[in-house]
Design an enzyme around this catalytic site. Structure first.
Site, PDB file in Angstrom:
ATOM      1  N   GLU A 158       0.869  -1.179   0.000  1.00 53.76           N
ATOM      2  CA  GLU A 158       0.000   0.000   0.000  1.00 53.76           C
ATOM      3  C   GLU A 158       0.908   1.232   0.000  1.00 53.76           C
ATOM      4  O   GLU A 158       1.787   1.363   0.855  1.00 53.76           O
ATOM      5  CB  GLU A 158      -0.913  -0.028   1.234  1.00 53.76           C
ATOM      6  N   ASN A 173      -6.491  -2.435   6.703  1.00 54.35           N
ATOM      7  CA  ASN A 173      -6.951  -2.391   8.083  1.00 54.35           C
ATOM      8  C   ASN A 173      -8.206  -1.545   8.268  1.00 54.35           C
ATOM      9  O   ASN A 173      -8.934  -1.736   9.237  1.00 54.35           O
ATOM     10  CB  ASN A 173      -5.826  -1.945   9.017  1.00 54.35           C
TER      11      ASN A 173
END
Ligand code: NAD
Length: 298
Positions: A153, A192
């Site tokens: 990411e 997350n």
């Protein structure tokens, strides 16, 4: 901008994986840690990683030997970064430690060096000023077991130069990652931001007595086609991490369900040494957990 030489700061769980993955893909890598003993530990981690690469990716012994040839070691910050096009930071998840680190690194690194943080929960904007080069700083976030769970990411802060962002996207691809560009600073990135609410919701259903873990996992697996449910994921993450995050959230919000969940995790799991897959016991027992049995979904 061309990345050839990479320095990885911190040779723990993630830093060692990032360094090995990068060297495996033919970049020259310098590994920095605080002292020689820690670097010796890193060498052992690299040996284990070599075995994983052979087993999981079919890497040849020659490719692993060549990977080791591309790894250098240093305990001197200025020397470690002197030739680096990219410095990847994987040191402890602590604001003060990272802040002090960037203040020091910014002073000794060449002006061209791009800095990237692997932080899971902190934002690049929290350290951008300390780096002394906010335009050349961003987050490059890997997942544990990066050779298999190969997400990267990439997330800048508002002052990150778009050309630097693109260079790091290309670098991530070049080391075998699936690059996932994130266009706006977001705590928890994509993964997350999705996973933590799911896991928390599952825990909440359980501590409120709505349903037991197996029924909750079964529901998720049948209805979405997922290979495992939230409690099986907790076992992979590890129940110590689960407990720490749940406790932190409970303390920050005063949420009584989460307080009860933290206490349950401590009493039923941590205190009994049941820490998840790593200890072969958590919400399920391993190997052959119930959720992998053919009749679990019936
Ligand atoms: P770790 O504790 O295994 O390793 C940290 C390393 O940094 C150690 O080798 C330590 O000696 C070294 N270190 C400590 N202080 C330092 C300093 N001032 N300068 C340089 N090195 C220093 O930690 P980890 O699990 O590898 O996590 C590192 C970072 O990666 C954290 O920001 C964490 O959020 C992130 N991360 C971890 C995971 C994971 O699953 N463990 C996944 C993604 C991201």
């Amino acid at each position: 901008m061309d990345i050839k030489q990479v320095t990885v700061f911190g040779s723990g769980v993630l830093g060692s994986q990032i360094a090995f993955q990068t060297a495996f893909h033919e970049f020259s890598v310098t590994v920095y840690d605080l002292n020689d003993e820690l670097l010796d530990k890193a060498r052992n981690r690299f040996k284990e990683l070599g075995e994983h690469f052979k087993r999981d990716l079919g890497a040849t012994q020659d490719a692993i030997d060549a990977t080791f040839q591309r790894l250098r070691y240093s305990t001197d910050m200025a020397q470690a970064v002197q030739d680096a096009d990219l410095a990847i930071e994987a040191i402890p998840e602590n604001v003060q430690i990272k802040s002090d680190f960037y203040l020091q690194l910014g002073k000794v690194a060449p002006a061209r060096t791009i800095f990237a943080t692997n932080s899971s929960t902190l934002l690049p904007s929290q350290f951008a000023e300390q780096t002394g080069r906010p335009d050349r700083f961003l987050a490059l976030h890997f997942a544990n077991n990066i050779w298999r769970q190969n997400t990267a990411e990439i997330m800048g802060h508002p002052g990150t130069d778009p050309a630097v962002f693109d260079t790091v996207v290309d670098f991530a691809k070049a080391i075998g990652m699936v690059a996932l560009p994130i266009h706006k600073e977001q705590p928890g990135y994509i993964l997350n931001s999705l996973l933590v609410p799911l896991l928390e919701a599952a825990l909440r259903l359980y501590v409120k007595g709505v349903a037991d873990p197996e029924t909750i996992d079964k529901t998720w697996m049948i209805a979405t086609g997922a290979p495992n449910g939230p409690f099986a994921i907790y076992d992979v993450v590890g129940l110590t991490t689960a407990y720490n995050i749940t406790l932190k959230n409970a303390e920050a919000t005063g949420d009584t369900d989460m307080q009860q969940a933290a206490q349950m995790l401590k009493e039923n799991f941590i205190d009994k040494g049941k820490l998840g897959v790593a200890t072969r016991a958590g919400f399920y027992t391993y190997p052959n957990p119930a959720f992998q049995q053919p009749d679990f979904l019936k």
